[in-house]
Design a protein around this motif. Structure first.
Motif, PDB file in Angstrom:
ATOM      1  N   TYR A 172       0.834  -1.292   0.045  1.00 24.93           N
ATOM      2  CA  TYR A 172      -0.090  -0.008   0.043  1.00 24.93           C
ATOM      3  C   TYR A 172       0.775   1.294  -0.141  1.00 24.93           C
ATOM      4  O   TYR A 172       0.401   2.330  -0.361  1.00 24.93           O
ATOM      5  CB  TYR A 172      -0.859  -0.086   1.157  1.00 24.93           C
ATOM      6  N   ARG A 173       2.070   1.148   0.531  1.00 25.98           N
ATOM      7  CA  ARG A 173       3.043   2.241   0.541  1.00 25.98           C
ATOM      8  C   ARG A 173       3.336   2.828  -0.859  1.00 25.98           C
ATOM      9  O   ARG A 173       3.483   3.957  -0.981  1.00 25.98           O
ATOM     10  CB  ARG A 173       4.160   2.150   1.529  1.00 25.98           C
ATOM     11  N   ASP A 174       3.397   1.962  -1.756  1.00 26.94           N
ATOM     12  CA  ASP A 174       3.572   2.301  -3.029  1.00 26.94           C
ATOM     13  C   ASP A 174       2.479   2.716  -3.854  1.00 26.94           C
ATOM     14  O   ASP A 174       2.496   3.519  -4.927  1.00 26.94           O
ATOM     15  CB  ASP A 174       4.323   1.072  -3.957  1.00 26.94           C
ATOM     16  N   LEU A 175       1.223   2.574  -3.396  1.00 26.89           N
ATOM     17  CA  LEU A 175       0.114   2.945  -3.637  1.00 26.89           C
ATOM     18  C   LEU A 175      -0.263   4.440  -3.367  1.00 26.89           C
ATOM     19  O   LEU A 175      -0.891   5.406  -4.045  1.00 26.89           O
ATOM     20  CB  LEU A 175      -1.257   2.308  -3.313  1.00 26.89           C
ATOM     21  N   VAL A 176       0.161   4.792  -2.070  1.00 29.80           N
ATOM     22  CA  VAL A 176      -0.298   6.266  -1.767  1.00 29.80           C
ATOM     23  C   VAL A 176       0.088   7.308  -2.390  1.00 29.80           C
ATOM     24  O   VAL A 176      -0.464   8.244  -2.622  1.00 29.80           O
ATOM     25  CB  VAL A 176       0.244   6.200  -0.300  1.00 29.80           C
ATOM     26  N   GLU A 177       1.616   7.295  -2.849  1.00 30.24           N
ATOM     27  CA  GLU A 177       2.050   8.340  -3.307  1.00 30.24           C
ATOM     28  C   GLU A 177       1.651   8.864  -4.736  1.00 30.24           C
ATOM     29  O   GLU A 177       1.105   9.944  -4.863  1.00 30.24           O
ATOM     30  CB  GLU A 177       3.762   8.169  -3.563  1.00 30.24           C
ATOM     31  N   PRO A 178       1.379   7.998  -5.496  1.00 31.04           N
ATOM     32  CA  PRO A 178       0.584   8.141  -6.966  1.00 31.04           C
ATOM     33  C   PRO A 178      -0.812   8.848  -6.702  1.00 31.04           C
ATOM     34  O   PRO A 178      -1.265   9.570  -7.490  1.00 31.04           O
ATOM     35  CB  PRO A 178       1.110   6.949  -7.841  1.00 31.04           C
ATOM     36  N   ILE A 179      -1.582   8.104  -5.710  1.00 30.70           N
ATOM     37  CA  ILE A 179      -2.942   8.536  -5.695  1.00 30.70           C
ATOM     38  C   ILE A 179      -2.820   9.921  -5.095  1.00 30.70           C
ATOM     39  O   ILE A 179      -3.831  10.517  -5.621  1.00 30.70           O
ATOM     40  CB  ILE A 179      -3.540   7.493  -4.321  1.00 30.70           C
ATOM     41  N   MET A 180      -1.935  10.222  -4.221  1.00 31.88           N
ATOM     42  CA  MET A 180      -2.048  11.415  -3.711  1.00 31.88           C
ATOM     43  C   MET A 180      -1.848  12.612  -4.686  1.00 31.88           C
ATOM     44  O   MET A 180      -2.088  13.787  -4.719  1.00 31.88           O
ATOM     45  CB  MET A 180      -1.413  11.737  -2.341  1.00 31.88           C
TER      46      MET A 180
END
Length: 235
Positions: A157-165
């Protein structure tokens, strides 16, 4: 059907008659006696429709039309003239007047023209709003596709957060964003992105708000001591 109407005529009696007629039909009416007063009122107040005598002191009806097109394009304009002129009628239509009426005025003709002009204004505004919504939805979809490609197939999930934000900021203008992830029933991680100089108490309020929101939809309530917080200052 209601609307805000500007009546521009240098004859007080005509202004009075228009005001009585239109207010009786439920419209809000503002009047102006010359072109200068009309331009001042167009610049300071929104009108659905304007009734403009083409021959008024100061800027004439055609100049009022041009000014309206530059400042309040949605406002429909009915030109009124005491002298039938093909040239002025053509110029009025070229400047996108809604209608051109020759004096002496017929009350029913004016009433019908105003009703149709107000309806045209309503449809024009609704169409613009729908187009703006469509453009926004198209942009949001493009951002989602871009985000999908950048995320790929990661399971962390940590790899998901940055592009989502990062993608979120393209859709919604904001100064702070936060992501709460519950790792299990009693442990969560809250990541907060803030601008430089964001007060600490604001970050604490965000944490409390997100935990409250989570508890409002989850059967397992969590407390603040179950959530670790990570703050990232960005530009």
């Amino acid at each position: 059907m209601f609307g805000n109407i500007l009546v521009i005529d240098d004859e007080e009696d005509i202004r009075r008659v228009f005001t009585a007629l239109l207010e009786r039909e439920g419209y809000s009416v503002v009047t102006a006696a010359d072109g200068y007063e009309a331009i001042e009122k167009i610049g300071s107040e929104y009108f659905n429709l304007a009734i403009v005598d083409i021959n008024i002191p100061g800027p004439d009806g055609i100049e009022i039309l041009k000014y309206r097109k530059d400042t309040s394009e949605d406002t429909e304009v009915i030109i009124v003239s005491g002298y039938a002129s093909l040239n002025t009628a053509i110029e009025a239509m070229r400047q996108k007047a809604y209608d051109y009426i020759v004096k002496p005025l017929d009350i029913q003709t004016i009433s019908d023209a105003v009703r149709r002009g107000i309806e045209k204004h309503r449809r024009s505004v609704e169409t613009k709003q729908l187009l703006a919504q469509l453009e926004q939805r198209t942009f949001e979809l493009a951002v989602l596709f871009e985000m999908r490609d950048s995320i790929g197939y990661t399971l962390d999930y940590r790899d998901l957060v940055e592009p989502i934000m990062s993608s979120l900021h393209k859709i919604v203008d904001h100064d702070l964003s936060a992501f709460l992830f519950m790792i299990n029933d009693d442990r969560g991680e809250l990541t907060v992105w803030v601008d430089h100089g964001t007060p600490v108490d604001v970050i604490g309020q965000v944490k409390s708000s997100l935990i409250g929101a989570f508890n409002s939809i989850s059967a397992n309530n969590i407390s603040e001591n179950m959530v670790s917080i990570y703050v990232s200052e960005t530009d």
